[in-house]
Design a protein around this motif. Structure first.
Motif, PDB file in Angstrom:
ATOM      1  N   GLU A   7       2.301  -9.677  18.667  1.00 36.92           N
ATOM      2  CA  GLU A   7       2.213  -8.706  17.789  1.00 36.92           C
ATOM      3  C   GLU A   7       3.278  -7.411  18.134  1.00 36.92           C
ATOM      4  OE1 GLU A   7      -2.609  -9.170  16.931  1.00 36.92           O
ATOM      5  OE2 GLU A   7      -1.867  -7.278  17.806  1.00 36.92           O
ATOM      6  N   ILE A   8       3.641  -6.800  17.130  1.00 29.88           N
ATOM      7  CA  ILE A   8       4.434  -5.653  17.089  1.00 29.88           C
ATOM      8  C   ILE A   8       3.761  -4.491  16.149  1.00 29.88           C
ATOM      9  CG2 ILE A   8       6.677  -6.689  17.624  1.00 29.88           C
ATOM     10  CD1 ILE A   8       7.660  -6.260  14.788  1.00 29.88           C
ATOM     11  N   ASP A  63       2.882  -6.323  12.354  1.00 31.12           N
ATOM     12  CA  ASP A  63       3.246  -7.702  11.971  1.00 31.12           C
ATOM     13  C   ASP A  63       3.041  -8.588  13.149  1.00 31.12           C
ATOM     14  OD1 ASP A  63       4.404  -9.727  10.595  1.00 31.12           O
ATOM     15  OD2 ASP A  63       5.965  -8.566   9.938  1.00 31.12           O
ATOM     16  N   TYR A  64       3.343  -9.822  13.134  1.00 36.32           N
ATOM     17  CA  TYR A  64       2.962 -10.898  14.338  1.00 36.32           C
ATOM     18  C   TYR A  64       3.241 -12.211  13.992  1.00 36.32           C
ATOM     19  CZ  TYR A  64      -0.764 -11.657  10.591  1.00 36.32           C
ATOM     20  OH  TYR A  64      -1.348 -12.068   9.370  1.00 36.32           O
ATOM     21  N   VAL A  65       3.437 -12.887  15.139  1.00 33.92           N
ATOM     22  CA  VAL A  65       3.551 -14.585  15.142  1.00 33.92           C
ATOM     23  C   VAL A  65       2.247 -15.040  15.936  1.00 33.92           C
ATOM     24  CG1 VAL A  65       4.800 -16.435  15.775  1.00 33.92           C
ATOM     25  CG2 VAL A  65       6.032 -14.683  15.093  1.00 33.92           C
ATOM     26  N   ARG A  66       1.538 -15.788  15.090  1.00 27.86           N
ATOM     27  CA  ARG A  66       0.325 -16.234  15.679  1.00 27.86           C
ATOM     28  C   ARG A  66       0.196 -17.733  15.771  1.00 27.86           C
ATOM     29  NH1 ARG A  66      -3.647 -12.006  12.551  1.00 27.86           N
ATOM     30  NH2 ARG A  66      -3.162 -10.149  14.100  1.00 27.86           N
ATOM     31  N   ASP A  67      -0.516 -18.117  16.770  1.00 29.55           N
ATOM     32  CA  ASP A  67      -0.792 -19.578  17.125  1.00 29.55           C
ATOM     33  C   ASP A  67       0.639 -20.469  16.821  1.00 29.55           C
ATOM     34  OD1 ASP A  67      -3.385 -18.793  17.101  1.00 29.55           O
ATOM     35  OD2 ASP A  67      -3.712 -19.032  14.890  1.00 29.55           O
ATOM     36  N   ALA A 115      11.157  13.765   6.445  1.00 29.76           N
ATOM     37  CA  ALA A 115      12.099  12.413   7.261  1.00 29.76           C
ATOM     38  C   ALA A 115      11.607  11.346   6.820  1.00 29.76           C
ATOM     39  CB  ALA A 115      12.017  12.951   8.719  1.00 29.76           C
ATOM     40  N   GLU A 116      12.725  10.467   7.013  1.00 30.90           N
ATOM     41  CA  GLU A 116      12.502   8.940   6.888  1.00 30.90           C
ATOM     42  C   GLU A 116      12.390   8.470   8.016  1.00 30.90           C
ATOM     43  OE1 GLU A 116      14.903  10.537   3.854  1.00 30.90           O
ATOM     44  OE2 GLU A 116      15.578   9.681   5.456  1.00 30.90           O
ATOM     45  N   THR A 117      11.473   7.342   8.203  1.00 32.71           N
ATOM     46  CA  THR A 117      11.767   6.570   9.691  1.00 32.71           C
ATOM     47  C   THR A 117      12.022   5.163   9.357  1.00 32.71           C
ATOM     48  OG1 THR A 117       9.536   6.127   9.718  1.00 32.71           O
ATOM     49  CG2 THR A 117      10.004   8.067  10.882  1.00 32.71           C
ATOM     50  N   SER A 118      12.872   4.465  10.075  1.00 26.23           N
ATOM     51  CA  SER A 118      13.270   3.328   9.938  1.00 26.23           C
ATOM     52  C   SER A 118      13.469   2.216  11.100  1.00 26.23           C
ATOM     53  CB  SER A 118      14.535   3.063   8.837  1.00 26.23           C
ATOM     54  OG  SER A 118      15.481   3.467   9.498  1.00 26.23           O
ATOM     55  N   TYR A 119      13.188   0.804  11.068  1.00 28.07           N
ATOM     56  CA  TYR A 119      13.433   0.188  12.130  1.00 28.07           C
ATOM     57  C   TYR A 119      13.359  -1.293  11.395  1.00 28.07           C
ATOM     58  CZ  TYR A 119       8.334  -0.281  11.942  1.00 28.07           C
ATOM     59  OH  TYR A 119       7.370  -0.704  11.220  1.00 28.07           O
ATOM     60  N   ALA A 120      14.354  -2.281  12.550  1.00 28.11           N
ATOM     61  CA  ALA A 120      14.380  -3.507  11.875  1.00 28.11           C
ATOM     62  C   ALA A 120      13.732  -4.604  12.929  1.00 28.11           C
ATOM     63  CB  ALA A 120      15.437  -3.800  11.594  1.00 28.11           C
ATOM     64  N   TYR A 121      13.228  -5.667  12.670  1.00 30.85           N
ATOM     65  CA  TYR A 121      13.027  -6.582  13.671  1.00 30.85           C
ATOM     66  C   TYR A 121      13.035  -8.116  13.064  1.00 30.85           C
ATOM     67  CZ  TYR A 121       8.376  -6.451  11.050  1.00 30.85           C
ATOM     68  OH  TYR A 121       7.721  -6.536  10.105  1.00 30.85           O
ATOM     69  N   THR A 122      13.147  -9.070  13.869  1.00 31.99           N
ATOM     70  CA  THR A 122      12.998 -10.229  13.670  1.00 31.99           C
ATOM     71  C   THR A 122      11.769 -10.890  14.103  1.00 31.99           C
ATOM     72  OG1 THR A 122      14.305 -10.825  15.836  1.00 31.99           O
ATOM     73  CG2 THR A 122      15.594 -10.709  14.009  1.00 31.99           C
ATOM     74  N   LEU A 123      11.415 -12.176  13.181  1.00 35.75           N
ATOM     75  CA  LEU A 123      10.125 -12.830  13.542  1.00 35.75           C
ATOM     76  C   LEU A 123      10.383 -14.210  13.091  1.00 35.75           C
ATOM     77  CD1 LEU A 123       7.014 -11.898  11.278  1.00 35.75           C
ATOM     78  CD2 LEU A 123       9.630 -11.389  10.772  1.00 35.75           C
TER      79      LEU A 123
END
Length: 215
Positions: free
Chosen positions: A80-81, A101-105, A130-138
């Motif tokens: 999980e993240i 968000d997550y990758v499960r099982d 302020a805005e906050t932003s970040y990117a990620y892959t899954l």
């Protein structure tokens, strides 16, 4: 009576609202994140800043892979993240929002990581919040298919997202052109939309990812 040009320019400048300053952002080490916030998983990145909403703290975490079981009863793994936005209130902090968000099982390879260098604290629409932003892959994958790529942007408690998958065409081979879908709500926020889409496109390219480094 003719008004001097210099005076007209001065009056016009005074009539325009002052542009909001960009927030001053401090990067925190994991050990500097206040104890007792109840965040889940090791801290991967943290930022602190002050805007019209007060003294803010953003924390990104990612759990280690943990054993699980898939739908057929086979050994698998999960991960999980999370992201947390706190606002200082007196001697403590109040949670403004959190995401998960997550990758499960997954019985294959888990892909779940923040894009290095993607965590930003900005004020692109210059409204003092302020805005906050970040990117990620899954992904849960056994081959080399492009993973999903998400860009999450908040302004205050409002959440927006740009979704799709990474552009692997620069790696060679017969990879498809990446898809991108921005939340419909961003249509009414053109400054935020343009920034979010540009960030997503940046990290859609594998060459934008460094092998090491925090978000």
């Amino acid at each position: 009576m003719k008004v001097p040009c210099v005076l007209l320019l001065a009056l016009a400048a005074a009539a325009r609202p002052a542009a909001a300053q960009q927030p001053t952002v401090r990067t925190l080490a994991a050990r500097e994140v206040p104890a007792g916030l109840g965040v889940a998983g090791p801290v991967e990145a943290a930022r602190r800043w002050t805007d019209r909403g007060g003294d803010n703290l953003l924390v990104l975490t990612r759990t280690p892979e943990t054993p699980s079981v898939d739908a057929e009863g086979n050994p698998a793994r999960s991960r999980e993240i999370r992201a947390y936005h706190f606002v200082r209130r007196g001697s403590g902090y109040r949670l403004l929002w959190r995401t998960l968000d997550y990758v499960r099982d997954c019985d294959l390879d888990i892909v779940l990581e923040f894009a290095p260098g993607s965590l930003r604290v900005t004020d692109v629409d210059r409204d003092g919040v302020a805005e906050t932003s970040y990117a990620y892959t899954l992904a849960c994958r056994g081959g080399v298919d492009p993973p999903d790529l998400k860009l999450i942007l908040h302004e205050g408690a409002a959440k927006y997202a740009v979704r799709g998958f990474q552009d692997y065409r620069e790696l060679g081979g017969d990879y498809p052109a990446p898809e991108m879908r921005a939340d419909a709500a961003l249509a009414s926020q053109p400054a935020l939309r343009d920034f979010a889409v540009a960030q997503w496109r940046r990290f859609a390219r594998p060459s934008a990812w460094r092998s090491e480094g925090p978000p």
